[in-house]
Motif scaffolding. Structure first.
Motif, PDB file in Angstrom:
ATOM      1  N   MET A  90      10.158   7.317  -0.698  1.00  0.00           N
ATOM      2  CA  MET A  90       8.886   7.933  -1.118  1.00  0.00           C
ATOM      3  C   MET A  90       8.718   9.320  -0.515  1.00  0.00           C
ATOM      4  SD  MET A  90       6.280   4.766  -1.404  1.00  0.00           S
ATOM      5  CE  MET A  90       5.406   5.471  -2.780  1.00  0.00           C
ATOM      6  N   HIS A 110       8.600   3.453   4.448  1.00  0.00           N
ATOM      7  CA  HIS A 110       8.215   4.049   3.158  1.00  0.00           C
ATOM      8  C   HIS A 110       9.036   5.311   2.884  1.00  0.00           C
ATOM      9  CE1 HIS A 110       4.602   1.631   1.919  1.00  0.00           C
ATOM     10  NE2 HIS A 110       4.859   1.166   3.136  1.00  0.00           N
ATOM     11  N   ALA A 156       2.096   5.538   4.318  1.00  0.00           N
ATOM     12  CA  ALA A 156       1.582   4.179   4.549  1.00  0.00           C
ATOM     13  C   ALA A 156       2.434   3.494   5.621  1.00  0.00           C
ATOM     14  CB  ALA A 156       1.617   3.378   3.248  1.00  0.00           C
ATOM     15  N   CYS A 205       5.154   9.595   1.455  1.00  0.00           N
ATOM     16  CA  CYS A 205       4.194   8.505   1.643  1.00  0.00           C
ATOM     17  C   CYS A 205       4.002   8.295   3.145  1.00  0.00           C
ATOM     18  CB  CYS A 205       4.731   7.224   0.994  1.00  0.00           C
ATOM     19  SG  CYS A 205       3.667   5.789   1.252  1.00  0.00           S
ATOM     20  N   PRO A 208       0.850  -1.201   0.000  1.00  0.00           N
ATOM     21  CA  PRO A 208       0.000   0.000   0.000  1.00  0.00           C
ATOM     22  C   PRO A 208       0.885   1.251   0.000  1.00  0.00           C
ATOM     23  CG  PRO A 208      -0.523  -1.478   1.844  1.00  0.00           C
ATOM     24  CD  PRO A 208       0.770  -1.946   1.264  1.00  0.00           C
ATOM     25  N   HIS A 209       0.370   2.346  -0.543  1.00  0.00           N
ATOM     26  CA  HIS A 209       1.095   3.619  -0.520  1.00  0.00           C
ATOM     27  C   HIS A 209       0.102   4.748  -0.291  1.00  0.00           C
ATOM     28  CE1 HIS A 209       4.846   1.735  -1.628  1.00  0.00           C
ATOM     29  NE2 HIS A 209       4.263   1.134  -2.659  1.00  0.00           N
ATOM     30  N   ALA A 210       0.654   5.950  -0.002  1.00  0.00           N
ATOM     31  CA  ALA A 210      -0.182   7.110   0.309  1.00  0.00           C
ATOM     32  C   ALA A 210       0.592   8.376  -0.039  1.00  0.00           C
ATOM     33  CB  ALA A 210      -0.538   7.112   1.798  1.00  0.00           C
TER      34      ALA A 210
END
Ligand code: CU
Length: 312
Positions: free
Chosen positions: A135, A130, A124, A122, A81-83
């Motif tokens: 990220m 992350h 997540a 990110c 998952p990422h954000a």
């Protein structure tokens, strides 16, 4: 006729005052890409997680008051998952910064109300991993009044981050056992005496503006120009937060500042974190002042692509 004249006068007046006429809307789309990147001049690769395949992610640049319509894609072939969390935004964290699974997208909109240099990353879980895997990036929000500060002759974005050689060792990240300190995703990336290293160019007399972000995940940066003094430091890059004649300025993880230096004479001026365990493990960027310096991009050598090695 009179109305047209008044609008014209107002427009000319605003342009003369350095104010743009209208706020803009920017569509910013990023894709989470899990891929190997080059992290040193020997061509060593690292299993990074990135925005748009780039370590650090692309620089986003807008003007104070502009609207950003953002979309993040986490492609189906990813494993995690990422954000996305923009420090330039003032919006609900739960709704907008939530992690999305592979195969999903998320969209949100924000107005960049405060000028400055801001971190994005990110979020997540585990966020420490992350960030450590790459990220993150920078968003510049230019002041809507361009006369709020001195005009820069040359601009660079420099992002400091810790590097952990085992990308899966989350405990090492919690224990602050970093192996290198990076500027813009590379070990001694802008050090011309190191194999494959480059430099940051400037001409004597130029006002060089460095938009500096500390991505962390954990360490503080003590940003210092060897052989020079920061003429001005702007906390979070806001022209209202101006300091004068600063030798070293601390930027904590997740923070940023804008640094101006007018280099009086030709020569080499290493920009370092004066926390020496970081500088001596990779966080040295040499600003080389020479009369024939060429124009350079905001984040030179990103992505870092090395020439193929000659056959033995
Ligand atoms: Cu992520």
């Amino acid at each position: 006729m009179r109305t047209v004249f008044v609008i014209l006068c107002l427009s000319v007046g605003m342009i003369l005052m350095g104010q743009p006429l209208l706020a803009k809307t920017h569509t910013v789309e990023m894709t989470a890409v899990e891929k190997d990147v080059v992290i040193d001049g020997e061509g060593t690769t690292y299993a990074a997680w990135t925005f748009n395949g780039q370590f650090p992610g692309p620089v986003v640049r807008v003007t104070e008051g502009d609207t950003v319509k953002f979309k993040l894609t986490n492609p189906a072939e990813n494993k995690h998952p990422h954000a996305m969390d923009f420090h330039a935004a003032e919006i609900d964290f739960l709704k907008n910064y939530r992690a999305i699974n592979a195969g999903e997208t998320i969209e949100y909109t924000f107005v960049a109300r405060k000028p400055g240099i801001f971190y994005y990353h990110c979020g997540a879980p585990p966020m420490i991993q992350h960030v450590a895997r790459g990220m993150f990036g920078a968003i510049i929000v230019d002041p809507k009044n361009s006369k709020a500060w001195a005009k820069a002759d040359r601009e660079y974005v420099l992002i400091q981050s810790e590097f952990f050689k085992n990308p899966d060792d989350v405990q090492a990240m919690f224990d602050r056992k970093f192996d290198h300190m990076l500027f813009n995703g590379g070990v001694f990336k802008y050090h011309p005496f190191v194999t494959g290293g480059g430099k940051l160019d400037a001409k004597p007399g130029e006002r060089v503006r460095v938009y500096f972000v500390n991505a962390g995940p954990n360490e503080f940066s003590a940003f210092h120009p060897i052989g020079e003094i920061w003429d001005n430091v702007y906390e979070s890059g806001n022209p209202s937060n101006r300091l004068n004649g600063v030798q070293t300025y601390v930027v904590g993880p997740g923070s940023a500042a804008t640094f101006d230096v007018v280099v009086e004479s030709a020569g080499a001026y290493p920009l370092v974190t004066h926390s020496l365990t970081g500088a001596l493990r990779g966080a040295i960027a040499v600003l080389l002042a020479s009369p024939d310096a060429k124009p350079a991009p905001l984040m030179p050598m990103t992505p870092w692509e090395l020439a193929p090695k000659p056959a033995q």
